[in-house]
Scaffold this motif. Sequence first.
Motif, PDB file in Angstrom:
ATOM      1  N   UNK A 163       0.827  -1.064   0.397  1.00 49.53           N
ATOM      2  CA  UNK A 163       0.404   0.085  -0.142  1.00 49.53           C
ATOM      3  C   UNK A 163       0.864   1.299   0.097  1.00 49.53           C
ATOM      4  N   UNK A 164       1.968   1.442   1.299  1.00 47.73           N
ATOM      5  CA  UNK A 164       2.922   1.901   1.011  1.00 47.73           C
ATOM      6  C   UNK A 164       3.644   2.688  -0.614  1.00 47.73           C
ATOM      7  N   UNK A 165       3.899   1.566  -0.795  1.00 50.50           N
ATOM      8  CA  UNK A 165       4.655   1.531  -2.021  1.00 50.50           C
ATOM      9  C   UNK A 165       4.228   2.184  -3.286  1.00 50.50           C
ATOM     10  N   UNK A 166       2.574   2.197  -3.552  1.00 53.50           N
ATOM     11  CA  UNK A 166       1.139   2.565  -4.007  1.00 53.50           C
ATOM     12  C   UNK A 166       1.573   3.758  -4.527  1.00 53.50           C
ATOM     13  N   UNK A 167       1.674   3.997  -3.206  1.00 52.22           N
ATOM     14  CA  UNK A 167       1.409   5.199  -2.621  1.00 52.22           C
ATOM     15  C   UNK A 167       2.447   6.340  -3.538  1.00 52.22           C
ATOM     16  N   UNK A 169       4.526   5.748  -5.828  1.00 47.38           N
ATOM     17  CA  UNK A 169       4.161   5.218  -7.207  1.00 47.38           C
ATOM     18  C   UNK A 169       3.451   5.746  -7.390  1.00 47.38           C
ATOM     19  N   UNK A 170       2.651   6.607  -7.012  1.00 47.04           N
ATOM     20  CA  UNK A 170       1.052   7.161  -7.692  1.00 47.04           C
ATOM     21  C   UNK A 170       2.134   8.588  -7.864  1.00 47.04           C
ATOM     22  N   UNK A 171       2.119   9.286  -6.860  1.00 45.02           N
ATOM     23  CA  UNK A 171       3.130  10.576  -6.466  1.00 45.02           C
ATOM     24  C   UNK A 171       3.243  10.572  -7.697  1.00 45.02           C
ATOM     25  N   UNK A 201       9.007   5.808 -15.608  1.00 45.77           N
ATOM     26  CA  UNK A 201      10.086   6.456 -14.192  1.00 45.77           C
ATOM     27  C   UNK A 201       9.267   5.626 -12.984  1.00 45.77           C
ATOM     28  N   UNK A 202       7.750   5.654 -13.485  1.00 49.23           N
ATOM     29  CA  UNK A 202       7.085   5.501 -11.673  1.00 49.23           C
ATOM     30  C   UNK A 202       6.881   4.051 -11.509  1.00 49.23           C
ATOM     31  N   UNK A 203       6.701   2.955 -12.738  1.00 51.01           N
ATOM     32  CA  UNK A 203       7.748   1.508 -12.421  1.00 51.01           C
ATOM     33  C   UNK A 203       8.855   1.104 -11.608  1.00 51.01           C
ATOM     34  N   UNK A 209      12.142   0.735  -4.755  1.00 49.31           N
ATOM     35  CA  UNK A 209      11.186   0.836  -3.675  1.00 49.31           C
ATOM     36  C   UNK A 209      10.698  -0.903  -2.785  1.00 49.31           C
ATOM     37  N   UNK A 210      10.486  -1.521  -3.302  1.00 49.33           N
ATOM     38  CA  UNK A 210      10.345  -2.298  -3.089  1.00 49.33           C
ATOM     39  C   UNK A 210      10.874  -3.868  -2.700  1.00 49.33           C
ATOM     40  N   UNK A 211      12.270  -3.759  -3.523  1.00 51.51           N
ATOM     41  CA  UNK A 211      13.277  -4.202  -3.214  1.00 51.51           C
ATOM     42  C   UNK A 211      13.342  -3.689  -2.220  1.00 51.51           C
ATOM     43  N   UNK A 212      13.802  -1.922  -1.419  1.00 49.37           N
ATOM     44  CA  UNK A 212      14.151  -2.027  -0.479  1.00 49.37           C
ATOM     45  C   UNK A 212      13.566  -2.317   0.174  1.00 49.37           C
TER      46      UNK A 212
END
Length: 449
Positions: A163-167, A169-171, A201-203, A209-212
């Motif tokens: 959820x946080x990662x998607x946020x 990506x959204x920004x 770029x967002x992807x 961020x996911x790997x981190x």
Amino acid sequence: MKLFEDKIFLKSMLAIALPIALQNLITSSVNMVDTLMISSLGQTSIAAVGMANQFFFFYILITFGINSGSSIFIAQYWGKDDIPSIRKVLGLAVSLSAMVGLVFTVTALLFPQLIMKILIDEPEVIRIGSDYLRIVALSYIPTAVSFAYSVALRTTGKPKIPMKISAISFVTNTAFNYVLIFGKLGLPAMGVKGAALGTVIARFVEIGVTFYAVYYQDGVLSANIKELISWNKDFIKRYLKTTYPVILAEGAWSLGQVMYSIAYAKLGEEATAAVQITNTIQNVFFVLVRGLANACTVMIGSKIGSGDEDKAYEYAKNFMMLSLLLGLALGTIQAATPNLTLKLFSGIDHSLYEVSRKLLIVMGLTFVIRVFGATGIVGVLRGGGDTTFAAILDVGSVWIIGVPLAFIGALLLDMPVYWVYAIVSLEELIKVILIMPRILSKKWIKNIT
């Protein structure tokens, strides 16, 4: 009502469903913001991006099938606290998703015009869509890998991380889209190409961020390469035996949805744009449904994995009742508020507005059967390991009923797009009629681990 008295069920369901729903809301908001920005470029651009994204939709649903299959195993291994097997399943899901992503990426890079010509006949839509497809294809592989980790995180009780990662990506997506589409901060206005580049770029930010998030702490999924690929022949065979019906079902089902889009496109550019706008709105209404279905998969799979099949059956009945109530509530709101939701798209002309308004009403009136069917197939049947029956039901209803009705309505009867959508919904009704006897029979409960 008995289900509302089961505090443990409700607490577990909400803990899983709400973060997933919020993640899907963020993802749907990305699509809505993209469509809002692109709508200012005109009806042709809306249609072009909508049709180009049908190729991505086909691809991501195959990826969804791979990872839905993996989530069945992960949920049951999670119930048994078998961490090494969870990591092997994750590695297999990532590998398969990336391989499929490579095929789709190369195809989109080499043959964008051919893809667009298959989808629609309008020359200007084909030209703009091809430009978009060439760029956005670079996002396919990172999207697939990120998605595999996201599903595994949710299934192992960490839904807040995706959820946080998607946020983030959204920004990222919104900011870069705004700058690149309209030419801000001294950059040239790129239009639809800017929307595609913003998505790429967002992807890449998202996968980084996911790997981190996964490897910053030594958690369940922080496996090394050796652990991720430590499969043997028997493990792969067992994995594919359960997951291939899901993968084939999602591929065939999503191809059916693409065929619906082709049928709608036969009615013209305006109908294509209306479908793109209304699907964007309906996806926002569907976020709670996806959260519910995913919670159903995890909770039922975990109970079966731990050997508590009676509780899994009880949970299944609870989830189906919740899906009925949720579908009725959200469908009523959607059907009653088209004028409110369409105010967001102030730049569209009156004719497109009217078609979109009527289509939203029809979508709202048929929403409950879509919710009930999605929860039954994705949540209960797949969560219980009954993937073959779920695949036959899902794919059969689309190709035997839905696709023929779509082309009959569009080509032979020349119906407005909202009436074509209405008759296509008959396939969802047939699906619902067949789901309940299967659930009540308990034949869907299969311990696959």
